[in-house]
Design a protein around this motif. Structure first.
Motif, PDB file in Angstrom:
ATOM      1  N   GLN A  87     -57.624  14.419   2.027  1.00 29.00           N
ATOM      2  CA  GLN A  87     -57.825  12.815   2.258  1.00 29.00           C
ATOM      3  C   GLN A  87     -58.969  12.400   2.192  1.00 29.00           C
ATOM      4  N   VAL A  88     -59.197  11.432   1.026  1.00 30.98           N
ATOM      5  CA  VAL A  88     -60.528  11.035   0.734  1.00 30.98           C
ATOM      6  C   VAL A  88     -60.630   9.566   1.274  1.00 30.98           C
ATOM      7  N   PRO A  89     -61.637   8.979   1.865  1.00 32.35           N
ATOM      8  CA  PRO A  89     -61.558   7.813   2.758  1.00 32.35           C
ATOM      9  C   PRO A  89     -61.815   6.613   1.472  1.00 32.35           C
ATOM     10  N   SER A  90     -61.398   5.586   1.834  1.00 32.38           N
ATOM     11  CA  SER A  90     -61.390   4.185   0.961  1.00 32.38           C
ATOM     12  C   SER A  90     -62.657   3.990   0.092  1.00 32.38           C
ATOM     13  N   ARG A  91     -63.929   4.465   0.703  1.00 29.94           N
ATOM     14  CA  ARG A  91     -65.006   4.470  -0.233  1.00 29.94           C
ATOM     15  C   ARG A  91     -65.731   5.901   0.230  1.00 29.94           C
ATOM     16  N   PRO A  92     -65.530   6.649  -1.070  1.00 28.58           N
ATOM     17  CA  PRO A  92     -66.190   8.105  -1.068  1.00 28.58           C
ATOM     18  C   PRO A  92     -67.644   7.818  -1.019  1.00 28.58           C
ATOM     19  N   TRP A  93     -67.971   8.926  -0.343  1.00 26.94           N
ATOM     20  CA  TRP A  93     -69.671   8.889  -0.212  1.00 26.94           C
ATOM     21  C   TRP A  93     -70.197   9.502  -1.224  1.00 26.94           C
ATOM     22  N   LEU A  94     -69.403  10.365  -2.030  1.00 34.84           N
ATOM     23  CA  LEU A  94     -69.940  10.856  -3.455  1.00 34.84           C
ATOM     24  C   LEU A  94     -68.669  10.852  -4.270  1.00 34.84           C
ATOM     25  N   SER A 130     -65.586  13.478   1.921  1.00 38.96           N
ATOM     26  CA  SER A 130     -65.746  12.288   1.455  1.00 38.96           C
ATOM     27  C   SER A 130     -66.184  12.175  -0.133  1.00 38.96           C
ATOM     28  N   HIS A 131     -65.677  13.561  -0.591  1.00 42.00           N
ATOM     29  CA  HIS A 131     -65.974  13.591  -2.097  1.00 42.00           C
ATOM     30  C   HIS A 131     -64.677  13.146  -2.900  1.00 42.00           C
ATOM     31  N   GLN A 132     -64.880  12.802  -4.234  1.00 36.08           N
ATOM     32  CA  GLN A 132     -63.696  12.415  -4.823  1.00 36.08           C
ATOM     33  C   GLN A 132     -64.054  12.712  -6.286  1.00 36.08           C
ATOM     34  N   LEU A 133     -63.129  13.471  -6.968  1.00 36.39           N
ATOM     35  CA  LEU A 133     -63.022  13.770  -8.373  1.00 36.39           C
ATOM     36  C   LEU A 133     -62.657  12.531  -9.247  1.00 36.39           C
ATOM     37  N   PHE A 134     -63.254  12.087 -10.280  1.00 34.50           N
ATOM     38  CA  PHE A 134     -62.556  11.213 -11.295  1.00 34.50           C
ATOM     39  C   PHE A 134     -63.001  11.529 -12.772  1.00 34.50           C
ATOM     40  N   LEU A 135     -62.104  11.414 -13.585  1.00 29.69           N
ATOM     41  CA  LEU A 135     -62.139  11.645 -15.041  1.00 29.69           C
ATOM     42  C   LEU A 135     -62.311  10.598 -15.928  1.00 29.69           C
ATOM     43  N   CYS A 136     -63.156  10.471 -16.601  1.00 27.72           N
ATOM     44  CA  CYS A 136     -63.198   9.277 -17.579  1.00 27.72           C
ATOM     45  C   CYS A 136     -63.109   9.912 -18.997  1.00 27.72           C
ATOM     46  N   ASP A 137     -62.111   9.467 -19.856  1.00 28.99           N
ATOM     47  CA  ASP A 137     -61.663  10.045 -21.030  1.00 28.99           C
ATOM     48  C   ASP A 137     -62.246   8.988 -22.054  1.00 28.99           C
ATOM     49  N   VAL A 138     -63.186   9.280 -22.895  1.00 29.51           N
ATOM     50  CA  VAL A 138     -63.970   8.356 -23.809  1.00 29.51           C
ATOM     51  C   VAL A 138     -63.531   8.623 -25.090  1.00 29.51           C
ATOM     52  N   ASP A 139     -62.593   9.629 -25.259  1.00 26.26           N
ATOM     53  CA  ASP A 139     -61.999  10.059 -26.707  1.00 26.26           C
ATOM     54  C   ASP A 139     -61.369   8.948 -27.421  1.00 26.26           C
ATOM     55  N   TRP A 140     -62.011   8.304 -28.645  1.00 27.31           N
ATOM     56  CA  TRP A 140     -61.219   7.236 -29.164  1.00 27.31           C
ATOM     57  C   TRP A 140     -59.923   7.367 -29.853  1.00 27.31           C
ATOM     58  N   ASN A 141     -59.506   8.570 -30.019  1.00 20.58           N
ATOM     59  CA  ASN A 141     -58.447   9.095 -31.227  1.00 20.58           C
ATOM     60  C   ASN A 141     -57.235   9.384 -30.025  1.00 20.58           C
ATOM     61  N   SER A 142     -57.324   9.214 -28.669  1.00 16.56           N
ATOM     62  CA  SER A 142     -56.382   9.837 -27.756  1.00 16.56           C
ATOM     63  C   SER A 142     -55.523  11.149 -28.260  1.00 16.56           C
ATOM     64  N   ARG A 143     -56.586  12.063 -28.444  1.00 18.60           N
ATOM     65  CA  ARG A 143     -55.951  13.430 -29.025  1.00 18.60           C
ATOM     66  C   ARG A 143     -56.589  14.510 -27.659  1.00 18.60           C
ATOM     67  N   SER A 191     -66.702   3.702 -12.354  1.00 21.07           N
ATOM     68  CA  SER A 191     -66.750   4.449 -11.247  1.00 21.07           C
ATOM     69  C   SER A 191     -66.985   3.490 -10.110  1.00 21.07           C
ATOM     70  N   LEU A 192     -67.787   2.392 -10.420  1.00 15.13           N
ATOM     71  CA  LEU A 192     -68.279   1.554  -9.218  1.00 15.13           C
ATOM     72  C   LEU A 192     -66.864   0.639  -8.945  1.00 15.13           C
ATOM     73  N   GLN A 193     -66.157   0.093  -9.923  1.00 14.55           N
ATOM     74  CA  GLN A 193     -65.028  -0.908  -9.577  1.00 14.55           C
ATOM     75  C   GLN A 193     -63.884  -0.083  -9.015  1.00 14.55           C
ATOM     76  N   ASN A 194     -63.614   0.961  -9.415  1.00 15.82           N
ATOM     77  CA  ASN A 194     -62.360   1.805  -8.820  1.00 15.82           C
ATOM     78  C   ASN A 194     -62.748   2.246  -7.576  1.00 15.82           C
ATOM     79  N   TYR A 195     -63.850   2.720  -7.055  1.00 13.98           N
ATOM     80  CA  TYR A 195     -64.057   3.504  -5.898  1.00 13.98           C
ATOM     81  C   TYR A 195     -65.008   2.816  -5.093  1.00 13.98           C
ATOM     82  N   ASN A 196     -66.110   1.914  -5.455  1.00 17.19           N
ATOM     83  CA  ASN A 196     -67.263   1.757  -4.647  1.00 17.19           C
ATOM     84  C   ASN A 196     -67.940   2.560  -3.883  1.00 17.19           C
ATOM     85  N   PRO A 197     -68.263   3.607  -4.493  1.00 16.80           N
ATOM     86  CA  PRO A 197     -68.850   4.763  -3.740  1.00 16.80           C
ATOM     87  C   PRO A 197     -70.436   4.478  -3.523  1.00 16.80           C
ATOM     88  N   GLU A 198     -70.817   5.398  -2.558  1.00 13.83           N
ATOM     89  CA  GLU A 198     -72.137   5.196  -2.148  1.00 13.83           C
ATOM     90  C   GLU A 198     -73.090   5.771  -2.978  1.00 13.83           C
TER      91      GLU A 198
END
Length: 396
Positions: A87-94, A130-143, A191-198
C-alpha cells in the motif's frame, strides 16, 4: 697527521635499517603477493587476470539474469502484482525510477535491477511502505521484451509507445548522447508528473542496489542532508567508478582525507613500533615515516577497499562534493528534479559532452551544489554499453 674517523655502520637495532627493510618487504613482496588479484589496486596484474575475470563476470551476470527472469516468471505464475502488494501513499516519499533500454537481452539487466529492488523493499517492510517502483522504457523500437514483462508488475511509462519512427526528432536518430539526455529528462519529468514524490531516485537499468541502500538513504536524507551546508543540493550521486576513487586525484577533498589517514595511522603505527623495538620514546622521524608508509600503502592497495569499511553502519557513510562521472544512480529532491529538467532542456549533448558532464556543468553555471555518497550504494553490472559498441567488454 690528520686523523679520519671511520663511518659508523648501521646496527641491526637501527630504526633506519628497520624502516628500509619494512619498506622493501611491504611494497616489494607482501603487497604484490596479496593484492595482485585486487581489481582496483595498483598491484593488480592486468595481463594475468583481466581477461579471465571479465569472462567470469559475464558468466555470473548471465546466471543472475536467468535467475531474475525466473523470479518474475514465478511471480507471474502466482499472479502477484508488485504495486498492489504494498500500500503506497498517494505521494511516495521515495520514487525509484528505473530507466531502461533494450540491449544484450540474454543478460536481462533491467530484470536483475528490478528483482533486487523488489526483494529489498520486501525485506525492508514498514519503513519502506512509502517507496514506489516505476519503470521508464525509452527504447524507441518497442522491442524491449523485459520491459513488457515488467509491465505486469510495475507501473511503466514508454517514451516512444505508439510513435512512428518518422516522427522521432532528428537529434534522437543522429546522436545517441542527445537521445540519452532527452530520455533522462523525459523519465525525470514523468516521475514528477505521475507521482509528485518527495524524492526521485533515478536508476539506470544496469545499477544493482546494495543491501544497505534504503537504510543509508533514510539516514542521509533525514539526518545528514538536513544540515544547512548540504540542504538544497541539486542531486546526490550514489555511484562513482571504483577505478576513479583513488587518493591521488584532482578532487582536493581526497588529498585532505589522504593526509588524515597518515595523521591517524602514523602516530598509531609509530607507537606500536616503539613498543616492539623497545625504544625509549616516540620521535617525529618515526611518526613521519609511518605516516608516509601508511599513506603509500593505502593508495597503492586501493582507497576503494578502505571505503568498504564504512558499510558497517549508515552513519559512517561519507558525503562529499560530487565528481563529474557518472550517472547510474542519482537522487533528486522534487524541487531540484524540476530545476534539472529545465536545465537539461537548455543544452544539447554530444560525444565528449554526455549527460553526466552536462549535469556537472550546471553546478557552476547555475550556482548549484551536489554531492556524492561514499562508498557506492549501487553496483554497475553493465559491461555492454548502450552508447558505445564494445564487442569484447572488459572490467577495466
Amino acid at each position: 697527521m690528520m686523523l679520519f674517523r671511520k663511518p659508523r655502520l648501521l646496527s641491526w637495532s637501527s630504526p633506519a635499517l628497520h624502516f628500509f627493510f619494512l619498506t622493501i618487504v611491504t611494497f616489494g613482496i607482501l603487497a604484490p603477493l596479496t593484492c595482485h588479484r585486487l581489481l582496483h589496486s595498483y598491484f593488480y596484474v592486468r595481463h594475468w587476470h583481466l581477461n579471465q575475470m571479465s569472462e567470469e563476470f559475464l558468466k555470473q551476470s548471465l546466471k543472475a539474469g536467468e535467475a531474475a527472469l525466473h523470479y518474475f516468471k514465478n511471480l507471474q505464475a502466482l499472479d502477484v502484482t508488485l504495486p498492489k502488494g504494498r500500500q503506497v501513499p498517494s505521494r511516495p516519499w521515495l520514487l525509484i525510477t528505473i530507466v531502461t533500454v533494450s540491449r544484450q537481452p540474454e543478460f536481462h539487466y533491467v530484470l536483475q535491477v528490478a528483482s533486487q529492488f523488489h526483494r529489498l523493499l520486501q525485506q525492508c517492510g514498514h519503513p519502506c511502505q512509502s517507496h514506489q517502483l516505476f519503470l521508464c522504457d525509452v527504447d524507441w523500437n518497442s522491442r524491449h521484451q523485459d520491459a513488457k514483462l515488467l509491465a505486469n508488475f510495475i507501473p511503466v511509462t514508454s517514451r516512444f509507445a505508439g510513435t512512428k519512427r518518422v516522427n522521432i526528432s532528428r537529434s534522437v536518430l543522429t546522436s545517441t548522447f542527445e537521445k540519452e539526455k532527452q530520455d533522462y529528462a523525459y523519465c525525470l519529468e514523468k516521475s514528477l508528473q505521475n507521482y509528485n514524490p518527495e524524492y526521485v531516485l533515478m536508476v539506470e537499468d544496469d545499477a544493482i542496489p546494495e543491501e544497505q541502500i534504503f537504510s543509508v538513504l533514510r539516514h542521509l536524507l533525514e539526518t545528514r542532508l538536513s544540515e544547512p551546508h548540504l540542504k538544497d543540493a541539486l542531486y546526490l550521486k550514489l555511484y562513482h567508478p571504483e577505478r576513479l576513487q583513488c587518493y591521488f586525484n584532482p578532487e582536493p577533498m581526497r588529498i585532505l582525507e589522504w593526509f588524515g589517514v597518515g595523521m591517524f595511522l602514523g602516530p598509531l603505527l609509530g607507537w606500536a613500533y616503539v613498543k616492539i623495538a623497545n625504544l625509549p620514546g616516540l620521535n617525529y622521524r618515526i611518526v613521519v615515516f609511518f605516516s608516509l608508509y601508511s599513506m603509500g600503502l593505502a593508495e597503492l592497495v586501493g582507497r576503494h577497499y578502505l571505503l568498504e569499511l564504512r558499510r558497517l553502519a549508515p552513519a559512517l557513510y561519507n558525503v562529499v562534493p560530487t565528481t563529474q562521472c557518472c550517472t547510474p544512480a542519482m537522487l533528486f529532491p522534487a524541487s531540484s528534479a524540476q530545476r534539472t529538467v529545465s536545465y537539461l532542456a537548455e543544452i544539447s549533448c554530444r560525444g565528449g559532452f554526455a549527460k553526466d558532464m552536462a549535469l556537472y556543468s550546471f553546478l557552476q553555471d547555475k550556482n548549484e551544489r551536489a554531492y556524492v555518497v561514499e562508498p557506492n550504494l549501487v553496483r554497475h553490472i553493465g559491461l555492454y554499453s548502450s552508447l558505445r559498441f564494445n564487442y569484447k567488454p572488459k572490467l577495466l
